[in-house]
Write a protein that holds these residues in place. Structure first.
Motif, PDB file in Angstrom:
ATOM      1  N   MET A   1      -0.653  -4.638   8.655  1.00 14.96           N
ATOM      2  CA  MET A   1      -0.930  -5.742   7.728  1.00 14.96           C
ATOM      3  C   MET A   1      -1.809  -5.250   6.574  1.00 14.96           C
ATOM      4  SD  MET A   1      -2.851  -9.339   8.440  1.00 14.96           S
ATOM      5  CE  MET A   1      -2.052  -9.530  10.017  1.00 14.96           C
ATOM      6  N   LYS A   2      -1.587  -5.840   5.404  1.00 11.72           N
ATOM      7  CA  LYS A   2      -2.410  -5.478   4.255  1.00 11.72           C
ATOM      8  C   LYS A   2      -3.862  -5.866   4.522  1.00 11.72           C
ATOM      9  CE  LYS A   2      -1.000  -5.957  -0.259  1.00 11.72           C
ATOM     10  NZ  LYS A   2      -0.371  -6.676  -1.387  1.00 11.72           N
ATOM     11  N   PRO A   3      -4.778  -5.006   4.181  1.00  6.94           N
ATOM     12  CA  PRO A   3      -6.193  -5.362   4.350  1.00  6.94           C
ATOM     13  C   PRO A   3      -6.611  -6.406   3.315  1.00  6.94           C
ATOM     14  CG  PRO A   3      -6.005  -3.262   3.230  1.00  6.94           C
ATOM     15  CD  PRO A   3      -4.603  -3.676   3.610  1.00  6.94           C
ATOM     16  N   LEU A   4      -7.802  -6.917   3.488  1.00  4.67           N
ATOM     17  CA  LEU A   4      -8.320  -7.956   2.586  1.00  4.67           C
ATOM     18  C   LEU A   4      -8.319  -7.481   1.130  1.00  4.67           C
ATOM     19  CD1 LEU A   4      -9.775 -10.659   2.077  1.00  4.67           C
ATOM     20  CD2 LEU A   4     -11.924  -9.488   2.577  1.00  4.67           C
ATOM     21  N   HIS A   5      -7.669  -8.270   0.291  1.00  5.13           N
ATOM     22  CA  HIS A   5      -7.705  -8.037  -1.146  1.00  5.13           C
ATOM     23  C   HIS A   5      -8.411  -9.208  -1.810  1.00  5.13           C
ATOM     24  CE1 HIS A   5      -4.868  -4.849  -0.391  1.00  5.13           C
ATOM     25  NE2 HIS A   5      -4.689  -4.593  -1.677  1.00  5.13           N
ATOM     26  N   ILE A   6      -9.214  -8.905  -2.814  1.00  7.49           N
ATOM     27  CA  ILE A   6      -9.941  -9.953  -3.541  1.00  7.49           C
ATOM     28  C   ILE A   6      -9.681  -9.783  -5.037  1.00  7.49           C
ATOM     29  CG2 ILE A   6     -12.211 -10.949  -4.043  1.00  7.49           C
ATOM     30  CD1 ILE A   6     -13.236  -9.833  -1.443  1.00  7.49           C
ATOM     31  N   PHE A   7      -9.472 -10.908  -5.704  1.00 10.91           N
ATOM     32  CA  PHE A   7      -9.323 -10.876  -7.159  1.00 10.91           C
ATOM     33  C   PHE A   7     -10.701 -10.644  -7.761  1.00 10.91           C
ATOM     34  CE2 PHE A   7      -9.254 -12.570 -11.424  1.00 10.91           C
ATOM     35  CZ  PHE A   7      -8.035 -12.129 -11.921  1.00 10.91           C
ATOM     36  N   ASN A   8     -10.826  -9.515  -8.449  1.00  7.48           N
ATOM     37  CA  ASN A   8     -12.107  -9.151  -9.042  1.00  7.48           C
ATOM     38  C   ASN A   8     -12.103  -9.550 -10.521  1.00  7.48           C
ATOM     39  OD1 ASN A   8     -14.451  -7.970  -9.861  1.00  7.48           O
ATOM     40  ND2 ASN A   8     -14.000  -5.934  -9.031  1.00  7.48           N
ATOM     41  N   SER A   9     -12.936 -10.524 -10.861  1.00 11.44           N
ATOM     42  CA  SER A   9     -12.968 -11.004 -12.254  1.00 11.44           C
ATOM     43  C   SER A   9     -13.291  -9.878 -13.228  1.00 11.44           C
ATOM     44  CB  SER A   9     -14.036 -12.088 -12.423  1.00 11.44           C
ATOM     45  OG  SER A   9     -13.860 -13.114 -11.496  1.00 11.44           O
ATOM     46  N   LEU A  10     -14.009  -8.888 -12.751  1.00 13.23           N
ATOM     47  CA  LEU A  10     -14.418  -7.787 -13.625  1.00 13.23           C
ATOM     48  C   LEU A  10     -13.207  -7.000 -14.119  1.00 13.23           C
ATOM     49  CD1 LEU A  10     -16.955  -6.394 -14.754  1.00 13.23           C
ATOM     50  CD2 LEU A  10     -17.012  -4.994 -12.692  1.00 13.23           C
ATOM     51  N   HIS A  11     -12.195  -6.872 -13.253  1.00 14.19           N
ATOM     52  CA  HIS A  11     -11.010  -6.106 -13.652  1.00 14.19           C
ATOM     53  C   HIS A  11      -9.768  -6.970 -13.772  1.00 14.19           C
ATOM     54  CE1 HIS A  11     -13.589  -2.942 -11.579  1.00 14.19           C
ATOM     55  NE2 HIS A  11     -13.570  -2.622 -12.848  1.00 14.19           N
ATOM     56  N   ARG A  12      -9.926  -8.257 -13.515  1.00 11.69           N
ATOM     57  CA  ARG A  12      -8.828  -9.223 -13.622  1.00 11.69           C
ATOM     58  C   ARG A  12      -7.619  -8.849 -12.781  1.00 11.69           C
ATOM     59  NH1 ARG A  12     -10.921  -8.479 -18.162  1.00 11.69           N
ATOM     60  NH2 ARG A  12     -12.371 -10.057 -18.885  1.00 11.69           N
ATOM     61  N   LYS A  13      -7.863  -8.353 -11.607  1.00  9.27           N
ATOM     62  CA  LYS A  13      -6.752  -8.096 -10.693  1.00  9.27           C
ATOM     63  C   LYS A  13      -7.257  -8.066  -9.250  1.00  9.27           C
ATOM     64  CE  LYS A  13      -7.053  -3.087 -11.322  1.00  9.27           C
ATOM     65  NZ  LYS A  13      -6.498  -1.941 -12.025  1.00  9.27           N
ATOM     66  N   LYS A  14      -6.310  -8.196  -8.337  1.00  8.51           N
ATOM     67  CA  LYS A  14      -6.655  -8.125  -6.920  1.00  8.51           C
ATOM     68  C   LYS A  14      -6.885  -6.664  -6.550  1.00  8.51           C
ATOM     69  CE  LYS A  14      -3.730 -12.012  -5.624  1.00  8.51           C
ATOM     70  NZ  LYS A  14      -2.495 -12.385  -4.942  1.00  8.51           N
ATOM     71  N   GLN A  15      -7.937  -6.449  -5.766  1.00  9.97           N
ATOM     72  CA  GLN A  15      -8.237  -5.093  -5.328  1.00  9.97           C
ATOM     73  C   GLN A  15      -8.560  -5.127  -3.838  1.00  9.97           C
ATOM     74  OE1 GLN A  15     -11.609  -4.496  -8.006  1.00  9.97           O
ATOM     75  NE2 GLN A  15     -10.349  -3.111  -9.239  1.00  9.97           N
ATOM     76  N   PRO A  16      -8.219  -4.054  -3.125  1.00  9.50           N
ATOM     77  CA  PRO A  16      -8.614  -4.005  -1.714  1.00  9.50           C
ATOM     78  C   PRO A  16     -10.129  -4.007  -1.622  1.00  9.50           C
ATOM     79  CG  PRO A  16      -7.678  -1.907  -2.434  1.00  9.50           C
ATOM     80  CD  PRO A  16      -7.476  -2.876  -3.556  1.00  9.50           C
TER      81      PRO A  16
END
Length: 463
Positions: A1-16
């Motif tokens: 399963m994909k690990p937790l990804h969070i949308f990071n406002s600093l880079h405007r994209k989802k990152q692990p």
RNA sequence: GGCUGAGUGGCAGAGUGGUUAUGCAGCGGCCUGCAAAGCCGUAAACAGCGGUUCGAUUCCGCUCUCAGCCUCCA
């Protein structure tokens, strides 16, 4: 399963998500300015980040969740003057009210709740450092300002350049500042205002510096996640980065999370527009858990439109889940079911609570079927449902208790009266006096009490 | 003016390059004295115009509409 990804406002994209320290997560959220009751917009922040903290715990992280309280600022001072009381009396009162709202919403306490007024030493030290490093200066009016031009990366979070912004768009440019976007670190006190001693005279901190000082004190110079409402992205969080990174020389925060607004009639709910509902008001009509469900029914970054219709739907939805859990005794389920896996996949995808809830509904559907066909499996499936509900802070009450609880603070028909009526109706049913039985049921229905016959037994719930 | 984000069935709200989201409401059944709850079945959607593709709601471009930020704000 994909690990937790969070949308990071600093880079405007989802990152692990990768923690700075294995197995641990430091989370700082900008909390309330305590001069009034919390509104539904505040409730959204509370609930969203409560779920973030809970889900990290669910994943096995050791969480250090810090949410500050702003207990000194201009609005507090003005409100205290209006109310004719000391500002600290006012803030203490609204801190207590805020805690009461959180309890109603089943929001767990943060690990630390630092106050601005108890952080003066840290604030003053950080301002001194900023002056020493030429990032701050004393204005002609004796206020201390941060010099935005001294920080090369200013604008990185909000994605804007100093040159592109319209200075004085809404507020007149202050002549004491070298650049119109410079902001106050220390504000000197006028006569009679609450004040703390400092190298620049008696005064109080600016809004942004307190969060830099408190987050650094509680979580260190560099920590994992910083969150808050969308409207804090600029200038508040932009300024925090500028202050903290200029002062410490280190990266401040890895992941920035911002939740969307609550809207009313497609317009932002805010104090300045005056179109807000307080948590307290809504609790007169709805259960705290219904408000919580409403918040989680859409993704945290999307706008959330507030309406009675929406709250009513949340009520119906929770009723369905709790109804599924009736008459089942959950039993341990050693297997990680398909539901749990899909639930985690949804949550790992930037805390997609809306999708996670849809998995719970599918689980409830199966549970309803299993209750009559396979009680043993039903018991395990009930556990699955509760396992998913826990990190969302839902379904933590006994089903029968929840379904019979009153749906708001308004006076409702007494439980004893309901029991009495039900007994009268059972007699009527035994007599095959259907007209009377139906009449009693209709009367109760008008008072929000729904009866359900099961053979010779009758159960009831409020809606 | 600069910068973000969004437009999905009756409503709310996820998601996806080709196959059922989910909840509420609707319709048809089962169950029930009748209901309620539950179960089964069912219908209905991807703002508009182009492009890429064997195929787009999903990718790209443009247009329209809406929301937010540009020193009160969660």
């Amino acid at each position: 399963m994909k690990p937790l990804h969070i949308f990071n406002s600093l880079h405007r994209k989802k990152q692990p998500f990768t923690p700075i320290v294995e197995g641990k997560v430091g989370l700082y959220v900008c909390g309330m300015t305590v001069y009034d009751f919390c509104h539904i917009g505040h409730a959204r922040v509370m609930v969203v980040f409560d779920v973030v903290a809970r889900y990290f715990k669910y994943l096995g992280y050791e969480v250090n969740y810090v949410r500050n309280i702003t207990d000194i600022d201009d609005k507090i001072i003005n409100r205290a003057i209006e109310a004719g009381e000391d500002f600290s009396q006012l803030t203490q009162r609204f801190i207590a009210e805020m805690h009461q709202d959180e309890t109603s919403l089943n929001v767990q306490k943060p690990d630390l709740e630092p106050l601005a007024t108890e952080s003066m030493n840290d604030i003053i030290l950080m301002i001194e450092t900023l002056i020493d490093k030429q990032h701050a200066y004393l204005g002609p009016n004796n206020d201390v300002y941060y010099a935005v031009e001294s920080f090369a990366n200013y604008g990185q979070l909000s994605g804007r350049k100093l040159d592109d912004m319209n200075a004085g768009e809404r507020v007149e440019v202050d002549a004491n500042k070298r650049n119109p976007f410079d902001f106050v670190l220390w504000k000197s006190a006028k006569a009679g205002e609450p004040a703390w001693p400092s190298p620049w005279g008696a005064g109080r901190p600016g809004w942004h510096i307190e969060c830099s000082a408190m987050s650094t004190r509680c979580l260190g110079n560099h920590f994992d996640i910083h969150g808050g409402g969308m409207d804090l992205q600029f200038p508040h969080h932009e300024n925090e980065i500028a202050q903290s990174e200029a002062a410490t020389g280190e990266c401040f925060v890895n992941t920035w999370m911002h939740n969307g607004f609550v809207r009313i009639d497609d317009e932002k709910m805010s104090k300045s527009l005056g179109n807000f509902f307080t948590v307290r008001e809504v609790l007169k009509q709805y259960r705290g858990e219904e408000i919580r469900f409403f918040v989680l029914s859409s993704h945290y970054r999307s706008p959330l439109n507030y309406s009675d219709e929406q709250l009513n739907e949340s009520r119906a939805a929770l009723e369905r889940l709790y109804t599924a859990l009736r008459n089942v005794t959950p039993a341990a389920n050693p297997d990680k079911s398909d539901y749990i896996q899909r639930f985690e996949a949804a949550m790992n995808d930037d805390f997609n609570t809306a999708k996670a809830l849809s998995v719970m509904f599918e689980c409830a559907n199966e549970l309803n079927k299993l209750k009559s066909t396979d009680p043993e499996k039903a018991a395990k499936t009930a556990t699955d449902l509760l396992t998913m509900a826990e990190p969302l802070g839902l379904l933590n009450q006994d089903p029968e208790t929840y379904l019979q609880s009153s749906t708001g603070d308004d006076v409702a028909i007494d439980n004893d009266v309901i029991t009495l009526k039900i007994n009268q109706r059972l007699q009527a049913k035994a007599d095959k006096n259907w007209a009377l039985a139906d009449q009693i049921r209709d009367e109760l229905s008008q008072q929000g009490v729904i009866l359900e016959d099961k053979g010779v037994q009758t159960t009831w719930r409020r809606n």
